[in-house]
Every structure is written in C-alpha cells, then in structure tokens.
Motif scaffolding. Structure first.
Motif, short mmCIF file in Angstrom:
data_model
loop_
_atom_site.label_atom_id
_atom_site.label_comp_id
_atom_site.label_asym_id
_atom_site.label_seq_id
_atom_site.Cartn_x
_atom_site.Cartn_y
_atom_site.Cartn_z
N LEU A 190 0.83 -1.21 0.00
CA LEU A 190 0.00 0.00 0.00
C LEU A 190 0.86 1.26 0.00
N LEU A 191 1.99 1.22 0.69
CA LEU A 191 2.87 2.38 0.77
C LEU A 191 3.88 2.45 -0.39
N LYS A 192 3.91 1.39 -1.20
CA LYS A 192 4.82 1.32 -2.35
C LYS A 192 6.27 1.45 -1.90
N ILE A 193 6.62 0.67 -0.88
CA ILE A 193 7.99 0.63 -0.40
C ILE A 193 8.46 -0.82 -0.40
N PRO A 194 9.78 -1.05 -0.48
CA PRO A 194 10.28 -2.43 -0.44
C PRO A 194 10.17 -3.02 0.95
N ARG A 195 10.02 -4.33 1.02
CA ARG A 195 10.03 -5.01 2.31
C ARG A 195 11.35 -4.72 3.00
N GLY A 196 11.28 -4.46 4.27
CA GLY A 196 12.50 -4.19 5.02
C GLY A 196 12.79 -2.73 5.23
N GLU A 197 12.04 -1.84 4.55
CA GLU A 197 12.26 -0.41 4.81
C GLU A 197 11.65 -0.06 6.17
N PRO A 198 12.39 0.60 7.04
CA PRO A 198 11.84 0.97 8.35
C PRO A 198 10.66 1.93 8.20
N CYS A 199 9.69 1.76 9.08
CA CYS A 199 8.52 2.62 9.10
C CYS A 199 8.38 3.26 10.48
N LEU A 200 7.70 4.39 10.50
CA LEU A 200 7.41 5.09 11.75
C LEU A 200 5.94 4.84 12.08
N LEU A 201 5.69 4.26 13.23
CA LEU A 201 4.33 3.94 13.64
C LEU A 201 3.93 4.81 14.83
N ILE A 202 2.79 5.48 14.69
CA ILE A 202 2.19 6.22 15.80
C ILE A 202 0.91 5.50 16.21
N ARG A 203 0.88 5.04 17.44
CA ARG A 203 -0.35 4.49 18.01
C ARG A 203 -1.04 5.63 18.75
N ARG A 204 -2.24 5.94 18.33
CA ARG A 204 -2.92 7.12 18.87
C ARG A 204 -4.28 6.75 19.43
N ARG A 205 -4.55 7.24 20.64
CA ARG A 205 -5.91 7.18 21.19
C ARG A 205 -6.36 8.61 21.43
N THR A 206 -7.65 8.86 21.17
CA THR A 206 -8.20 10.18 21.44
C THR A 206 -9.46 10.02 22.30
N TRP A 207 -9.71 11.06 23.09
CA TRP A 207 -10.87 11.09 23.97
C TRP A 207 -11.78 12.24 23.58
N SER A 208 -13.08 12.02 23.72
CA SER A 208 -14.06 13.09 23.64
C SER A 208 -14.80 13.07 24.97
N GLY A 209 -14.55 14.08 25.78
CA GLY A 209 -15.03 14.02 27.15
C GLY A 209 -14.31 12.92 27.90
N LYS A 210 -15.06 12.06 28.58
CA LYS A 210 -14.45 10.98 29.35
C LYS A 210 -14.39 9.67 28.58
N LEU A 211 -14.87 9.67 27.33
CA LEU A 211 -14.93 8.44 26.55
C LEU A 211 -13.81 8.38 25.52
N VAL A 212 -13.25 7.18 25.33
CA VAL A 212 -12.28 6.98 24.26
C VAL A 212 -13.05 7.02 22.94
N ALA A 213 -12.69 7.98 22.09
CA ALA A 213 -13.40 8.13 20.81
C ALA A 213 -12.79 7.27 19.73
N THR A 214 -11.46 7.20 19.66
CA THR A 214 -10.80 6.45 18.59
C THR A 214 -9.53 5.79 19.10
N SER A 215 -9.15 4.72 18.41
CA SER A 215 -7.87 4.05 18.60
C SER A 215 -7.33 3.81 17.19
N ALA A 216 -6.12 4.31 16.91
CA ALA A 216 -5.63 4.28 15.53
C ALA A 216 -4.16 3.90 15.47
N ARG A 217 -3.79 3.26 14.37
CA ARG A 217 -2.38 3.02 13.99
C ARG A 217 -2.10 3.88 12.77
#
Length: 233
Positions: A190-217
């Motif tokens: 999907l990223l059009k990169i060769p296998r073995g190329e290092p990637c930067l991963l951000i694991r993100r959670r967001t809240w709306s009020g007191k509830l977790v709204a999203t969990s994303a990679r």
C-alpha cells in the motif's frame, strides 16, 4: 586514496539533486540505464541508490521506480492534526484511498484499548493518504460507534476522518505512542515501499469528554516522514 566508485556515483546523483537539476519527484534513471551511462557495475549502482535512499535523498517505489525525495513531511509530536491540512500547507494535493470501511465487534484487545466491552460494535476504517501521488500514511482507525453514528456513511475521499470526528465528537485529549517497525507485506504494498524499509508507527488514542473516541495506527514510511516536538516555556 582513490574515491570508491559507488561514492562517485552518490556524489554525481547528490549534485543533480542539490543543484535542482533533478527536482523532487524527478524519476531517476533505472539501474540498467545508469550502468550503461556511467560504465560501472550494477552492484555499484545498487549500493549508491540504497545508501541515498537510506539518507532520505531518494524514494524507491516498488514496481514503479526511484524518485528524488520530497523533503520529509513532518508532524507535531504533541498535537493531533489533519493530514490533509498538513499536506495542503506544504503546497501539495492531498488525496486518499479507502481500503476498508465497516462495522465490527470489538476484539478483546480493541475493547481494552477503548474501554469497551468485548463484542460491542466499533467502526473500522483503513485509509491510505497521498501527497500528490506518493503514499504518505496508512491510517488504520477504530471508532467508538455511539460517538460517531454516521461514520460509515462518510465519503472519506472528500474529507478525512479527523475532520468528521472533530465536528461530531470534538477531541478533548490524546495519547501518542511512537515506535520504529517494519511493515507487513500488505502495508509495504500500500505504501509502495520495499520489504525491510523501516517505518514510523504512531499508536494514537483520542478522547471526547471521558470516553475513548478512537484508537488508531498511523504508519508512515521512515524515508518520507519525521516527527517534531517542542516543549518548555
């Protein structure tokens, strides 16, 4: 001491880039073309291209070719931003491809991350974001369904999940976990990169009020992205 041939090739290509003769997105001649033009071995050309890619001057897109890299896109480490706006500010066109958009029962792992009960409905989207025609990010997002009930009805080729979620469940807090990883075979495709190329991963959670709204990679090719952060008074 004589300069090794691969270094002379690197210097020649670097000079073309630094002088602007080869601007960002310029297609670099193929290995075969460079072998014929420079009269050196394919191994020499391959090493020069690999090292220039590792240094961030070139981008090698699997099955497409090698191109002069755009200066790395950067994101703020301590902020949650709209990737479409980040790309537009840099003067480029944002577009996206929706790979997946559906409702799923929350897995045990997802339920734990989002403070839900196992099996509760969550919305799942997988979107590839492009800067012009270069893939910059895979956004793999899970959404707390009651907080965004019309999520599956959105056209995320015309606006981003971020912009929609900010309208219906405004962000009040966020969490980032950053790590270096290798993408899976599907992610590299999907990223059009060769296998073995290092990637930067951000694991993100967001809240709306007191509830977790999203969990994303959020997965970025390491050669095309960097994070920046500033703190202090």
């Amino acid at each position: 001491m004589p300069v090794p041939r691969y270094l002379r090739v690197k210097q020649m290509i670097s000079q073309q880039i630094l002088t602007g003769a080869w601007p960002p997105h310029h297609r670099v001649p193929s290995e075969n073309e460079l072998v014929e033009e420079l009269q050196v071995s394919r191994m020499t050309i391959n090493r020069a291209l690999r090292e220039l890619t590792a240094e961030g001057l070139l981008v090698r897109m699997q099955g497409v070719g090698t191109f002069v890299a755009e200066p790395k896109m950067h994101s703020a480490l301590f902020a949650v931003n709209n990737i479409a706006e980040e790309i537009a500010v840099r003067g480029y066109r944002h577009r996206s491809e929706v790979v997946l958009l559906r409702q799923e029962p929350a897995s045990p792992e997802r339920a734990l991350a989002m403070n839900l009960h196992e099996g509760e409905p969550v919305f799942h989207s997988l979107i590839v974001h492009y800067q012009d025609d270069v893939p910059m990010q895979i956004e793999d997002r899970f959404v707390n369904a009651p907080l965004a009930p019309q999520y599956l009805e959105q056209d995320f080729t015309t606006h981003t999940p971020y912009s929609y979620l900010q309208r219906v469940s405004p962000l009040t807090a966020g969490e980032h976990v950053v790590e270096a990883v290798l993408g899976t075979a599907d992610e590299c495709h999907l990223l059009k990169i060769p296998r073995g190329e290092p990637c930067l991963l951000i694991r993100r959670r967001t809240w709306s009020g007191k509830l977790v709204a999203t969990s994303a990679r959020l997965l970025h090719p390491g050669s095309r992205h960097r994070l920046e952060g500033r703190f202090g008074p």
